[in-house]
Structures are given as C-alpha cells and as structure tokens.
Design an enzyme around this catalytic site. Structure first.
Site, short mmCIF file in Angstrom:
data_model
loop_
_atom_site.label_atom_id
_atom_site.label_comp_id
_atom_site.label_asym_id
_atom_site.label_seq_id
_atom_site.Cartn_x
_atom_site.Cartn_y
_atom_site.Cartn_z
N MET A 267 42.53 50.21 62.54
CA MET A 267 41.54 48.66 63.17
C MET A 267 40.09 48.41 63.35
O MET A 267 40.04 48.14 63.48
CB MET A 267 42.93 47.90 63.63
CG MET A 267 44.67 47.52 62.75
SD MET A 267 45.06 47.02 63.91
CE MET A 267 44.81 47.74 65.92
N LYS B 74 49.06 39.66 59.30
CA LYS B 74 47.89 38.87 60.17
C LYS B 74 46.53 39.93 59.58
O LYS B 74 47.18 41.63 58.70
CB LYS B 74 47.83 40.32 61.76
CG LYS B 74 48.91 38.94 62.23
CD LYS B 74 48.58 39.90 64.27
CE LYS B 74 49.89 39.32 64.89
NZ LYS B 74 51.24 39.49 64.35
N ASP C 175 55.55 42.90 57.86
CA ASP C 175 53.42 42.76 58.74
C ASP C 175 52.96 42.83 56.86
O ASP C 175 53.47 42.98 56.28
CB ASP C 175 53.39 44.15 59.16
CG ASP C 175 53.01 43.49 60.62
OD1 ASP C 175 53.66 42.05 60.89
OD2 ASP C 175 53.37 44.23 62.11
#
Length: 261
Positions: free
Chosen positions: A171, A57, A35
C-alpha cells in the site's frame, strides 16, 4: 442462535491460490462482507444467493469506517448468520483481521481465521522474483507504506535500510517517492533495484522495473492501478533473468473441491 464470523484471506487474486478451506466456505456462503481488493474472479465464485456487503477502502476514501465494520460483523453474527469476512491476501498481514477479532471476542461472537497467500508471496510466484536468494537476501521484511487517516509515515528507516534484506512495501504507491528518499537518506544504495507489481497473479497484473532513485518519478510518469506491491532489494535485480511471462488468463476453470465444509 448466535452466528459465527470467518475471517478469510482471499489471497492475491487468482482463485487457484485459495486454500481448500476458503473455497469450501465460499461455495456455501450466506453473508459476505468483502474488501475492495478481493478480485472479481474470486467474487464470481460466490453462490448467487449470497448476500454481498462491500466495505472496501482505498487511499483517501473509506466507504465504511473500521468501527462500523466491526459493529456490522457483530450485528450480523448476533442475528444468527454465518458471516464470511473476505479480505485480500491474508487477514493477519495488514488486513486488520486481529482488530476485528478483538471486537468479536469482546462481543462474545465466535470467529475463526482462514489464512491466505499474502500479496508478497503471490507477486514473487507470478513474477519469478524470489523474496530471498542465497548471496542476495538473507531475510525479508514486510512494511505498510501508508498510515490511517493520512498520518505522517514514520518508520524505523535506519533499520529498514539493510541491503542484505528484501523490503516489501504494501500500500505504498502514494508515498513511494518519500519512502525511497528516506531509505536512501538512511543508507540504502541509490541504484538498489525495485520491482513494482500491480494486481499480482491476475490477468490485470502489471509490472514496473526501477530503482530507488527513479521509482518516484517512474510512478508519476506511469501510475499503476492499486493494489501495488513494491519489492525492494537485490533480488529485484533478478527480474531480467528470472522473470516469468505476464498472466494472460486465469487457470482456475478446472478447480474442483471435494469434501464437506
């Protein structure tokens, strides 16, 4: 011969916070699917021979959709590779590790979890601000601050608006102004302390002290680079007395691992 997939938590970023098992696997890595949030310091531990595949991402941009990541892991394992699926934090805390495991199990591919220190624990240890503290917080809750495909963020705001509990938002930088407003509307004190921590435990760590009323405006005025974690609650008010200095360099150069994988 069928391969195997290891779903590995790389922790918050400091290589010294890797588990011994994760470190052993990294040192002998063959194929690594990683990631974006895996720190460069940890990526530097991989052998030069390791094949690296980025599937990172970020907000509003998914370089590889999740279904394609699942298919990639299955295909690599069926080709006979030992695959390290490397994720920031812990694979079972907002890491989609269980989703990938479901696909692997359905395809008959062997897999194993390797836990990691999650971002909340890393931020607490590097800043010195506890997640729980007698008289300030009797519990802690982790929530995600975004939804896939930019869907509307709908959480149980009344349940989350508990001043006796530390609320950790993962996030959430893009939606923090909305999150704060919804918590206030649900009864959270407007002056409840908030501590935002970016790149916790790494030399790039940055911190912002604020409160529920101001955090949205503070982030708009001084944006923080992802990943950012938000610690909301009375414990964040301990920063003035408990804060540890910002990291200036990693202390992982003396890390040694012995034994067999």
């Amino acid at each position: 011969m069928a391969g195997k997939v290891f779903l590995i938590g790389a922790g918050p970023g400091d290589p010294e916070l890797l588990t011994v098992r994760a470190m052993r696997l990294l040192q002998s890595a063959e194929v690594v699917v990683h990631d974006r949030l895996v720190s460069p310091e940890i990526m530097a531990l991989l052998p030069s021979s390791a094949r690296r595949i980025s599937v990172g991402k970020s907000a509003g941009f998914h370089s590889v959709p999740q279904d394609q990541i699942n298919e990639l892991l299955v295909r690599l394992a069926r080709e006979g590779h030992t695959v390290l699926r490397l994720k920031g934090g812990d694979p079972l805390i907002f890491g989609r590790g269980s989703e990938e495991a479901e696909e692997l199990a359905a395809a008959g591919v062997a897999y194993s979890y390797v836990p990691g220190i999650t971002a909340a624990q890393g931020a607490a240890s590097s800043t010195g601000v506890p997640l729980t503290h007698r008289g300030l917080a009797t519990g802690v809750r982790y929530v995600t601050g975004h939804r896939a495909r930019d869907e509307v963020l709908e959480l149980d705001w009344e349940s989350l608006a508990d001043p006796e509990t530390t609320l950790v938002v993962y996030m959430g930088a893009a939606n923090m102004a909305e999150i704060a407003a919804r918590l206030i509307a649900a009864g959270m004190p407007v002056d409840l302390p908030v501590l935002a921590v970016a790149h916790a435990t790494t030399p790039r760590e940055a911190r912002m002290r604020s409160n529920l009323t101001q955090i949205g405006a503070d982030l708009a005025r001084a944006p923080m680079e992802a990943p950012v974690l938000f610690m909301i609650g009375r414990v964040a008010g301990l920063y003035d007395t408990a804060a540890l200095p910002l990291p200036r360099e990693l202390r992982g150069t003396h890390l040694r691992v012995v034994g067999n994988g």
